[in-house]
Motif scaffolding. Structure first.
Motif, PDB file in Angstrom:
ATOM      1  N   UNK A   5       9.992 -20.821  21.182  1.00 47.91           N
ATOM      2  CA  UNK A   5      11.550 -20.643  21.404  1.00 47.91           C
ATOM      3  C   UNK A   5      12.137 -19.572  21.821  1.00 47.91           C
ATOM      4  N   UNK A   6      11.657 -18.218  21.260  1.00 44.53           N
ATOM      5  CA  UNK A   6      12.037 -17.238  21.659  1.00 44.53           C
ATOM      6  C   UNK A   6      11.141 -16.212  22.221  1.00 44.53           C
ATOM      7  N   UNK A   7      11.341 -15.300  22.931  1.00 43.13           N
ATOM      8  CA  UNK A   7      10.324 -14.338  23.674  1.00 43.13           C
ATOM      9  C   UNK A   7      11.129 -12.819  23.378  1.00 43.13           C
ATOM     10  N   UNK A   8      10.800 -11.708  24.188  1.00 41.31           N
ATOM     11  CA  UNK A   8      11.317 -10.548  23.937  1.00 41.31           C
ATOM     12  C   UNK A   8      11.158  -9.988  25.197  1.00 41.31           C
ATOM     13  N   UNK A   9      12.267  -9.222  25.616  1.00 43.67           N
ATOM     14  CA  UNK A   9      12.157  -8.450  26.714  1.00 43.67           C
ATOM     15  C   UNK A   9      12.369  -6.870  26.508  1.00 43.67           C
ATOM     16  N   UNK A  10      11.283  -6.119  27.132  1.00 43.79           N
ATOM     17  CA  UNK A  10      11.336  -4.731  26.700  1.00 43.79           C
ATOM     18  C   UNK A  10      11.709  -3.937  28.140  1.00 43.79           C
ATOM     19  N   UNK A  11      12.582  -3.097  27.979  1.00 44.84           N
ATOM     20  CA  UNK A  11      13.450  -2.364  29.215  1.00 44.84           C
ATOM     21  C   UNK A  11      13.444  -0.771  28.748  1.00 44.84           C
ATOM     22  N   UNK A  12      13.180  -0.169  29.716  1.00 45.91           N
ATOM     23  CA  UNK A  12      13.169   1.372  29.653  1.00 45.91           C
ATOM     24  C   UNK A  12      14.609   1.724  29.421  1.00 45.91           C
ATOM     25  N   UNK A  13      14.948   2.777  28.421  1.00 44.20           N
ATOM     26  CA  UNK A  13      16.496   3.095  28.304  1.00 44.20           C
ATOM     27  C   UNK A  13      16.749   3.075  26.907  1.00 44.20           C
ATOM     28  N   UNK A  14      18.131   3.416  26.402  1.00 47.96           N
ATOM     29  CA  UNK A  14      18.689   3.240  25.437  1.00 47.96           C
ATOM     30  C   UNK A  14      19.182   1.843  25.071  1.00 47.96           C
ATOM     31  N   UNK A  15      19.726   1.450  23.838  1.00 45.01           N
ATOM     32  CA  UNK A  15      20.417   0.048  23.514  1.00 45.01           C
ATOM     33  C   UNK A  15      21.511  -0.117  24.433  1.00 45.01           C
ATOM     34  N   UNK A  16      21.890   0.591  25.069  1.00 47.95           N
ATOM     35  CA  UNK A  16      23.048   0.532  25.772  1.00 47.95           C
ATOM     36  C   UNK A  16      22.762  -0.129  27.115  1.00 47.95           C
ATOM     37  N   UNK A  17      21.344   0.320  27.649  1.00 46.69           N
ATOM     38  CA  UNK A  17      20.588  -0.112  28.733  1.00 46.69           C
ATOM     39  C   UNK A  17      20.492  -1.703  28.683  1.00 46.69           C
ATOM     40  N   UNK A  18      20.049  -1.864  27.361  1.00 44.43           N
ATOM     41  CA  UNK A  18      19.669  -3.380  27.055  1.00 44.43           C
ATOM     42  C   UNK A  18      20.891  -4.320  27.118  1.00 44.43           C
ATOM     43  N   UNK A  19      22.220  -3.704  26.582  1.00 42.48           N
ATOM     44  CA  UNK A  19      23.425  -4.626  26.459  1.00 42.48           C
ATOM     45  C   UNK A  19      23.908  -4.714  27.758  1.00 42.48           C
ATOM     46  N   UNK A  20      23.978  -3.734  28.721  1.00 47.53           N
ATOM     47  CA  UNK A  20      24.276  -3.838  30.012  1.00 47.53           C
ATOM     48  C   UNK A  20      23.465  -4.811  30.951  1.00 47.53           C
ATOM     49  N   UNK A  21      22.068  -4.665  30.567  1.00 49.65           N
ATOM     50  CA  UNK A  21      21.247  -5.435  31.441  1.00 49.65           C
ATOM     51  C   UNK A  21      21.397  -6.942  31.070  1.00 49.65           C
ATOM     52  N   UNK A  22      21.628  -7.130  29.681  1.00 49.90           N
ATOM     53  CA  UNK A  22      21.826  -8.856  29.264  1.00 49.90           C
ATOM     54  C   UNK A  22      23.232  -9.120  29.608  1.00 49.90           C
ATOM     55  N   UNK A  23      24.219  -8.496  29.552  1.00 53.23           N
ATOM     56  CA  UNK A  23      25.602  -8.832  30.293  1.00 53.23           C
ATOM     57  C   UNK A  23      25.488  -9.344  31.453  1.00 53.23           C
ATOM     58  N   UNK A  24      24.826  -8.111  32.548  1.00 54.88           N
ATOM     59  CA  UNK A  24      24.810  -8.407  33.830  1.00 54.88           C
ATOM     60  C   UNK A  24      23.813  -9.616  34.295  1.00 54.88           C
ATOM     61  N   UNK A  25      22.882 -10.064  33.455  1.00 58.64           N
ATOM     62  CA  UNK A  25      21.872 -11.131  33.686  1.00 58.64           C
ATOM     63  C   UNK A  25      22.318 -12.415  33.271  1.00 58.64           C
ATOM     64  N   UNK A  26      23.191 -12.555  32.061  1.00 57.23           N
ATOM     65  CA  UNK A  26      23.492 -13.668  31.419  1.00 57.23           C
ATOM     66  C   UNK A  26      24.692 -14.157  32.032  1.00 57.23           C
TER      67      UNK A  26
END
Length: 257
Positions: A5-26
């Motif tokens: 049901x779940x998977x993991x996406x790894x992304x270069x950068x800090x946690x804020x990069x992940x927050x921005x990437x998620x908001x921008x893609x979701x």
């Protein structure tokens, strides 16, 4: 979490990069996002939403006020049309620990899509949860990871407003390339994270580490109180990860201290 049901996406950068990437893609242009913030990291989500020109509403609480299921329910009632909810699990501004599992249950009752953005060890994910290598897993800064519902992640294809922060494209590349990063990989950080995971396992896992953090917190608070300091938060709001203390007296100088 169930890997089916779940998977993991790894992304270069800090946690804020992940927050921005998620908001921008979701959050699509047709969606409406509710951000509930009780600290700097919650407010940062609103700054990201401004940059991306998302349709969003922010409910700002005091930095010492927990985000409760009742507050979420009231916010959803006052702002119709909300499709996504975003908040911080461990708000490191003060050390508040927001009860995200209880909030998720409340949102599930109303059939709302949820984006949980965690700061600290991710313990629960409904649709998306973001953290980074340097949090309580005790790696070093350099990459962020998104725990994602496979079903919801597949719907992110073609939505991202950024090339390098496209979590769907990053995930797809890693799935097809057996872990290959799309762009230059943070090799040393990944190696350090692998070591950190081994040390976490050797310690007895997340529960054992949490117990150690709780003991450390108790020792810290006891010692600080003995020299005249008081904690900012009540015990029921406090996480053992970050502890904030009040200045002990009006003329206190932190520099001198």
């Amino acid at each position: 979490l169930d890997e089916k049901e779940y998977t993991t996406v790894l992304l270069q950068g800090s946690g804020t990069y992940g927050v921005e990437a998620t908001l921008g893609a979701v959050v699509k242009p047709t969606d409406r996002l509710l951000i509930i913030a009780n600290g700097a990291y919650g407010k940062r989500m609103a700054a990201i939403a401004d940059y991306y020109k998302l349709d969003y509403v922010m409910v700002a609480l005091k930095e010492t006020e927990l985000i409760t299921p009742a507050i979420v329910e009231e916010a959803l009632k006052n702002h119709p049309g909300i499709s996504h909810l975003s908040l911080v699990h461990s708000e490191t501004t003060t050390g508040l620990l927001n009860p995200i599992e209880e909030i998720a249950e409340k949102c599930n009752e109303q059939q709302k899509e949820i984006i949980f953005l965690g700061d600290g060890v991710p313990v629960f994910a409904e649709h998306f949860l973001v953290s980074s290598a340097n949090k309580c897993i005790q790696g070093v800064p350099g990459f962020t990871f998104v725990l994602a519902s496979r079903e919801k992640l597949l719907k992110c294809k073609g939505v991202a407003r950024s090339l390098s922060l496209d979590i769907y494209a990053q995930w797809e590349e890693m799935e097809k390339g057996h872990g290959k990063w799309r762009f230059t990989s943070p090799t040393h950080v990944v190696r350090a994270f692998f070591q950190a995971l081994k040390e976490l396992k050797a310690e007895g896992g997340i529960e054992a580490r949490y117990r150690r953090y709780c003991r450390n917190h108790e020792v810290l608070v006891e010692g600080m109180r003995a020299i005249g300091f008081s904690t900012l938060l009540e015990p029921e709001k406090q996480s053992p990860i970050i502890t904030s203390f009040l200045y002990p007296e009006p003329g206190f100088s932190f520099t001198e201290f």
